[in-house]
Design a protein around this motif. Structure first.
Motif, PDB file in Angstrom:
ATOM      1  N   LEU A   1      31.618  36.934  32.834  1.00  0.00           N
ATOM      2  CA  LEU A   1      32.738  37.201  33.743  1.00  0.00           C
ATOM      3  C   LEU A   1      33.707  36.025  33.815  1.00  0.00           C
ATOM      4  O   LEU A   1      34.925  36.217  33.887  1.00  0.00           O
ATOM      5  CB  LEU A   1      32.218  37.543  35.141  1.00  0.00           C
ATOM      6  CG  LEU A   1      31.473  38.868  35.264  1.00  0.00           C
ATOM      7  CD1 LEU A   1      30.946  39.051  36.681  1.00  0.00           C
ATOM      8  CD2 LEU A   1      32.350  40.040  34.856  1.00  0.00           C
TER       9      LEU A   1
ATOM     10  N   LYS B   1      39.774  43.311  34.683  1.00  0.00           N
ATOM     11  CA  LYS B   1      39.389  44.101  35.853  1.00  0.00           C
ATOM     12  C   LYS B   1      37.897  44.372  35.704  1.00  0.00           C
ATOM     13  O   LYS B   1      37.424  44.680  34.603  1.00  0.00           O
ATOM     14  CB  LYS B   1      40.148  45.418  35.912  1.00  0.00           C
ATOM     15  CG  LYS B   1      41.650  45.279  36.015  1.00  0.00           C
ATOM     16  CD  LYS B   1      42.066  44.837  37.392  1.00  0.00           C
ATOM     17  CE  LYS B   1      43.579  44.905  37.512  1.00  0.00           C
ATOM     18  NZ  LYS B   1      44.056  44.436  38.800  1.00  0.00           N
ATOM     19  N   VAL B   2      37.143  44.263  36.797  1.00  0.00           N
ATOM     20  CA  VAL B   2      35.693  44.403  36.737  1.00  0.00           C
ATOM     21  C   VAL B   2      35.241  45.508  37.687  1.00  0.00           C
ATOM     22  O   VAL B   2      35.677  45.563  38.842  1.00  0.00           O
ATOM     23  CB  VAL B   2      35.002  43.072  37.118  1.00  0.00           C
ATOM     24  CG1 VAL B   2      33.483  43.230  37.108  1.00  0.00           C
ATOM     25  CG2 VAL B   2      35.440  41.952  36.174  1.00  0.00           C
TER      26      VAL B   2
ATOM     27  N   ARG C   1      40.570  42.637  41.802  1.00  0.00           N
ATOM     28  CA  ARG C   1      40.138  42.504  40.409  1.00  0.00           C
ATOM     29  C   ARG C   1      38.717  42.976  40.181  1.00  0.00           C
ATOM     30  O   ARG C   1      38.390  43.513  39.135  1.00  0.00           O
ATOM     31  CB  ARG C   1      40.259  41.039  39.959  1.00  0.00           C
ATOM     32  CG  ARG C   1      41.596  40.712  39.393  1.00  0.00           C
ATOM     33  CD  ARG C   1      41.672  39.375  38.664  1.00  0.00           C
ATOM     34  NE  ARG C   1      40.475  38.982  37.973  1.00  0.00           N
ATOM     35  CZ  ARG C   1      39.610  38.044  38.407  1.00  0.00           C
ATOM     36  NH1 ARG C   1      39.810  37.435  39.539  1.00  0.00           N
ATOM     37  NH2 ARG C   1      38.541  37.743  37.702  1.00  0.00           N
ATOM     38  N   ARG C   2      37.824  42.736  41.156  1.00  0.00           N
ATOM     39  CA  ARG C   2      36.402  43.064  40.984  1.00  0.00           C
ATOM     40  C   ARG C   2      35.948  43.983  42.119  1.00  0.00           C
ATOM     41  O   ARG C   2      35.925  43.570  43.276  1.00  0.00           O
ATOM     42  CB  ARG C   2      35.554  41.793  40.987  1.00  0.00           C
ATOM     43  CG  ARG C   2      35.850  40.877  39.818  1.00  0.00           C
ATOM     44  CD  ARG C   2      34.985  39.645  39.898  1.00  0.00           C
ATOM     45  NE  ARG C   2      35.171  38.773  38.751  1.00  0.00           N
ATOM     46  CZ  ARG C   2      34.481  37.671  38.555  1.00  0.00           C
ATOM     47  NH1 ARG C   2      33.552  37.299  39.426  1.00  0.00           N
ATOM     48  NH2 ARG C   2      34.703  36.940  37.486  1.00  0.00           N
TER      49      ARG C   2
ATOM     50  N   PHE D   1      31.854  40.541  43.821  1.00  0.00           N
ATOM     51  CA  PHE D   1      32.790  41.661  43.978  1.00  0.00           C
ATOM     52  C   PHE D   1      33.614  41.497  45.247  1.00  0.00           C
ATOM     53  O   PHE D   1      33.098  41.170  46.301  1.00  0.00           O
ATOM     54  CB  PHE D   1      32.015  42.987  43.990  1.00  0.00           C
ATOM     55  CG  PHE D   1      31.241  43.205  42.727  1.00  0.00           C
ATOM     56  CD1 PHE D   1      31.868  43.616  41.567  1.00  0.00           C
ATOM     57  CD2 PHE D   1      29.877  42.953  42.677  1.00  0.00           C
ATOM     58  CE1 PHE D   1      31.169  43.774  40.384  1.00  0.00           C
ATOM     59  CE2 PHE D   1      29.154  43.121  41.503  1.00  0.00           C
ATOM     60  CZ  PHE D   1      29.805  43.529  40.354  1.00  0.00           C
TER      61      PHE D   1
END
Length: 196
Positions: free
Chosen positions: A135, A142-143, A23-24, A162
């Motif tokens: 966040l 999604k980052v 995701r990150r 992350f």
């Protein structure tokens, strides 16, 4: 705008990380190697999933992102900063000030799934409470974090934010491949008394 080979590799790696369930993820490119151009293209591609937020802590970074997205992708961006809001805007990409978005009052204007993608410029700041508030609120997004300096002065670990490093292009490689000029050091002898 045609991406350079390493920029194409970077973009492909980012999209691959997200497709694999991460995701990150983080992108590291040296200053002058086009981080904004890469994330502009990523943002454009991600608009098929929904709204994209580009988050930064300085006015000039927001303006640079907006200008590069228009120049490279031909897309207008809305602004989320102070009295300006992207709500009810037709633009799918928003450049937003973290100082504005960090407040619960401002965040509550949005559904938690409003932004499908969040891109953090100068991502070495992402450990700050202000970024964490944003966040956490858009926790399903999604980052992508983008930085030239992944090593923080306070030694705090970006791995807390992350999950992966999607792509890193080294300064030495950029110089060797001709995208950056060689480093030249020049020293000037000074007779300066700073003891006082």
């Amino acid at each position: 705008m045609e991406l350079r080979p390493y920029q194409k590799e970077a973009e492909a790696a980012i999209l691959e990380q997200w497709a694999s369930g991460v995701r990150r993820t983080l992108l590291v490119l040296p200053t002058g190697c086009g981080k904004t151009i890469v994330f502009a293209d990523v943002a454009k591609k991600r608009t098929v999933k929904g709204h994209v937020l580009i988050l930064a802590h300085r006015e000039e970074l927001l303006e640079q992102a907006r200008d590069k997205i228009m120049m490279s992708c031909g897309m207008e961006c809305s602004i989320e900063k102070a009295e300006k809001s992207c709500i009810d805007s037709s633009e799918l990409i928003t450049v937003g000030s973290v100082q504005t978005l960090m407040s619960e009052k401002r965040l509550s204007r949005f559904a938690p799934d409003y932004f499908k993608t969040v891109i953090i410029d100068e991502a070495h700041h992402a450990l700050a409470k202000s970024y964490q508030n944003v966040l956490q609120y858009f926790s399903g997004a999604k980052v992508l974090g983008v930085t030239a300096t992944p090593d923080r002065g306070d030694m705090k670990d970006l791995g807390a934010v992350f999950e992966s490093l999607a792509y890193e292009y080294k300064l030495s490689t950029a110089i060797h491949e001709g995208y950056l000029c060689k480093i030249r050091a020049l020293t000037i002898p000074l007779k300066l008394d700073i003891s006082g």
